[in-house]
Enzyme design. Structure first.
Site, mmCIF file in Angstrom:
data_model
loop_
_atom_site.group_PDB
_atom_site.id
_atom_site.type_symbol
_atom_site.label_atom_id
_atom_site.label_comp_id
_atom_site.label_asym_id
_atom_site.label_seq_id
_atom_site.Cartn_x
_atom_site.Cartn_y
_atom_site.Cartn_z
ATOM 1 N N CYS A 50 102.105 -37.741 -20.232
ATOM 2 C CA CYS A 50 102.381 -38.639 -21.368
ATOM 3 C C CYS A 50 102.492 -40.086 -20.916
ATOM 4 O O CYS A 50 103.308 -40.844 -21.447
ATOM 5 C CB CYS A 50 103.698 -38.264 -22.045
ATOM 6 S SG CYS A 50 103.653 -36.704 -22.851
ATOM 7 N N VAL A 91 97.474 -43.049 -20.771
ATOM 8 C CA VAL A 91 96.306 -42.338 -21.308
ATOM 9 C C VAL A 91 96.754 -41.241 -22.274
ATOM 10 O O VAL A 91 96.209 -41.096 -23.373
ATOM 11 C CB VAL A 91 95.441 -41.740 -20.176
ATOM 12 C CG1 VAL A 91 94.312 -40.891 -20.757
ATOM 13 C CG2 VAL A 91 94.870 -42.844 -19.295
ATOM 14 N N GLY A 92 97.768 -40.468 -21.885
ATOM 15 C CA GLY A 92 98.255 -39.380 -22.737
ATOM 16 C C GLY A 92 98.764 -39.880 -24.071
ATOM 17 O O GLY A 92 98.468 -39.296 -25.127
ATOM 18 N N LYS A 146 91.711 -37.149 -11.858
ATOM 19 C CA LYS A 146 90.640 -36.929 -10.878
ATOM 20 C C LYS A 146 91.012 -35.874 -9.828
ATOM 21 O O LYS A 146 90.136 -35.283 -9.199
ATOM 22 C CB LYS A 146 90.303 -38.229 -10.141
ATOM 23 C CG LYS A 146 89.848 -39.371 -11.009
ATOM 24 C CD LYS A 146 89.663 -40.624 -10.169
ATOM 25 C CE LYS A 146 89.446 -41.850 -11.017
ATOM 26 N NZ LYS A 146 90.630 -42.219 -11.812
ATOM 27 N N VAL A 194 85.388 -40.351 -14.189
ATOM 28 C CA VAL A 194 84.493 -41.280 -13.481
ATOM 29 C C VAL A 194 84.399 -42.631 -14.179
ATOM 30 O O VAL A 194 84.598 -43.669 -13.564
ATOM 31 C CB VAL A 194 83.087 -40.673 -13.296
ATOM 32 C CG1 VAL A 194 82.116 -41.711 -12.725
ATOM 33 C CG2 VAL A 194 83.154 -39.466 -12.382
ATOM 34 N N ALA A 225 85.786 -43.544 -17.528
ATOM 35 C CA ALA A 225 86.564 -43.630 -18.770
ATOM 36 C C ALA A 225 85.746 -43.057 -19.933
ATOM 37 O O ALA A 225 85.454 -41.869 -19.962
ATOM 38 C CB ALA A 225 87.028 -45.051 -19.039
ATOM 39 N N LEU A 235 82.560 -43.964 -20.651
ATOM 40 C CA LEU A 235 81.114 -44.056 -20.414
ATOM 41 C C LEU A 235 80.502 -42.667 -20.188
ATOM 42 O O LEU A 235 81.083 -41.841 -19.496
ATOM 43 C CB LEU A 235 80.830 -44.925 -19.180
ATOM 44 C CG LEU A 235 81.164 -46.407 -19.273
ATOM 45 C CD1 LEU A 235 80.932 -47.085 -17.929
ATOM 46 C CD2 LEU A 235 80.318 -47.083 -20.346
ATOM 47 N N GLY A 267 96.350 -57.707 -15.219
ATOM 48 C CA GLY A 267 96.633 -56.286 -15.387
ATOM 49 C C GLY A 267 95.507 -55.389 -14.924
ATOM 50 O O GLY A 267 95.486 -54.197 -15.234
ATOM 51 N N ASP A 291 90.094 -44.952 -4.931
ATOM 52 C CA ASP A 291 89.758 -44.565 -6.300
ATOM 53 C C ASP A 291 88.242 -44.457 -6.482
ATOM 54 O O ASP A 291 87.738 -43.520 -7.099
ATOM 55 C CB ASP A 291 90.333 -45.589 -7.290
ATOM 56 C CG ASP A 291 90.083 -45.184 -8.736
ATOM 57 O OD1 ASP A 291 90.546 -44.105 -9.130
ATOM 58 O OD2 ASP A 291 89.418 -45.944 -9.467
ATOM 59 N N LYS A 321 85.779 -41.023 -7.300
ATOM 60 C CA LYS A 321 84.717 -40.970 -8.313
ATOM 61 C C LYS A 321 83.378 -40.602 -7.670
ATOM 62 O O LYS A 321 82.605 -39.825 -8.234
ATOM 63 C CB LYS A 321 84.623 -42.323 -9.033
ATOM 64 C CG LYS A 321 85.856 -42.630 -9.875
ATOM 65 C CD LYS A 321 85.804 -44.033 -10.459
ATOM 66 C CE LYS A 321 87.046 -44.315 -11.302
ATOM 67 N NZ LYS A 321 87.055 -45.680 -11.869
#
Length: 376
Positions: free
Chosen positions: A11, A14-15, A140, A166, A168, A170, A221, A235, A239
């Site tokens: 949560c 993203v959640g 991931k 990978v 978001a 896209l 940010g 990161d 991916k």
């Protein structure tokens, strides 16, 4: 009306955005003949679920309350007395999650959605697969863990979606899967897959020093609280590993060559974030400036990319032509170039916003809806 039951793990940003998207898209989904039935939401310590997961769901008022509580950094256990639900804590969390998967897995095709950033969800996901659940990932780590874990998830390609791991929202994985399914052999993938590093590299072209650019990225940010989490390239490597494994390459993280933008002696265990930002990174300016000038003299620019070719995956700074899709990339967008037999001279190029809680959550929601044909 097709009903898709969802159990959400995680949560965070993203959640929460996913729950907000689910609530705000009710009328759209109704026109599509689909209803997403949220039957459980977990954070790291608690699970909120209806009294009867077979017949009931968490209503939109409660989902909005969950988002509000978690946005303040509080635990799900702080939920107010809205009624109609139960909260399970700590030691019972794993057992109760498994029980829900047993009840709903094979009978309804429960979608277990992992929007956490944790390794601890992997065990639950492995059990959920065995119990006939569908899996949707923004996390991931399950698909970059051991080959044993990956193989268990990959054995059920129709029941797993992980587009958001990978790029978001896209359609990188969907596009790659279409090419693979058509029998068109992919021989090379090049991608700028980090919002932070994409922004940093394009700003360096204007002659700005690395230290200034990274500090600006942090204020905007774009970076993690510790920018070294981005500058180290891990990161991007994750991916790259996901894409390489989709191509059938049997590799692990340790086999990926990763170029970090900072030396080991400036690592998190040896230098504080403040010290790195105010004293350490300045020492890296000259070297990067020289590399930028050298590339420019050849009509090239620097990009931090992942290159998958043959059996190797390499992550680091490359010189690319200013006139190429990668060279024209500006700002925080992600870009992926896929080279195959059909896309040999002109690669398939996928470009757009590759991060952000809102965009990633939209990608996760699209993956959940994509599962609808598996439901009764």
């Amino acid at each position: 009306m097709k009903k898709i039951p969802v159990l959400l793990m995680g949560c965070g940003g993203v959640g929460r955005h996913l729950l907000q998207h689910i609530v705000s898209c009710r009328s759209l989904h109704a026109k599509m003949g689909v209803h997403i039935r949220v039957i459980g939401v977990c954070d790291s310590k608690s699970l909120v679920a209806p009294m009867d997961v077979l017949k009931e769901e968490l209503n939109d008022e409660l989902l909005s309350e969950v988002c509000l509580i978690k946005s303040t950094g509080s635990a799900l256990s702080k939920l107010g007395a809205l009624g109609g639900y139960r909260v399970v804590h700590d030691s019972e969390l794993s057992t109760e999650t498994e029980e829900i998967a047993k009840l709903l897995g094979k009978s309804t095709g429960l979608a277990v959605v992992d929007c956490s950033a944790s390794m601890e969800t992997i065990e639950i996901l492995m059990k959920a697969v065995d119990l006939g659940c569908c899996i949707v990932l923004a996390n991931k780590k399950p698909v970059t863990s051991t080959l044993e874990h990956y193989d268990k998830l990959a054995l059920h390609p129709r029941f797993i979606r992980h587009e958001s791991t990978v790029g978001a929202g896209l359609p990188v994985i969907a596009s790659l899967n279409r090419i693979i399914s058509s029998g068109d052999p992919v021989h090379r993938i090049v991608g700028s897959l980090s919002v932070t590093l994409g922004y940093v590299m394009s700003e360096l072209e204007d002659g700005k020093p690395l230290s200034q650019v990274v500090q600006a990225a942090k204020k905007l940010g774009y970076t993690e609280p510790d920018p070294r989490d981005d500058l180290g390239g891990m990161d991007v490597a994750r991916k790259g590993l996901i894409l390489a494994r989709l191509l059938g390459k049997r590799i692990i993280m340790d086999s990926i060559k990763i170029e970090s933008l900072y030396p080991e002696e400036m690592g998190p265990g040896l230098m504080s974030v403040d010290d790195f930002l105010h004293n350490g990174i300045v020492k890296l300016d000259q070297n990067i400036e020289e590399r930028v000038k050298k590339a420019s003299s050849k009509g090239c620019v620097l990009r931090y990319v992942c290159v998958i070719e043959g059996s190797s995956v390499q992550v680091g700074i490359r010189e690319v032509s200013k006139d190429s899709p990668l060279g024209r990339l500006r700002g925080s967008d992600n870009i992926v170039e896929i080279y195959s037999r059909c896309y040999k001279e002109q690669p398939l190029v996928i470009q757009g916003a590759g991060a952000g809680n809102d965009t990633t959550a939209a990608g996760v929601l699209a993956d959940i809806i994509d599962l609808q044909d598996l439901f009764h």
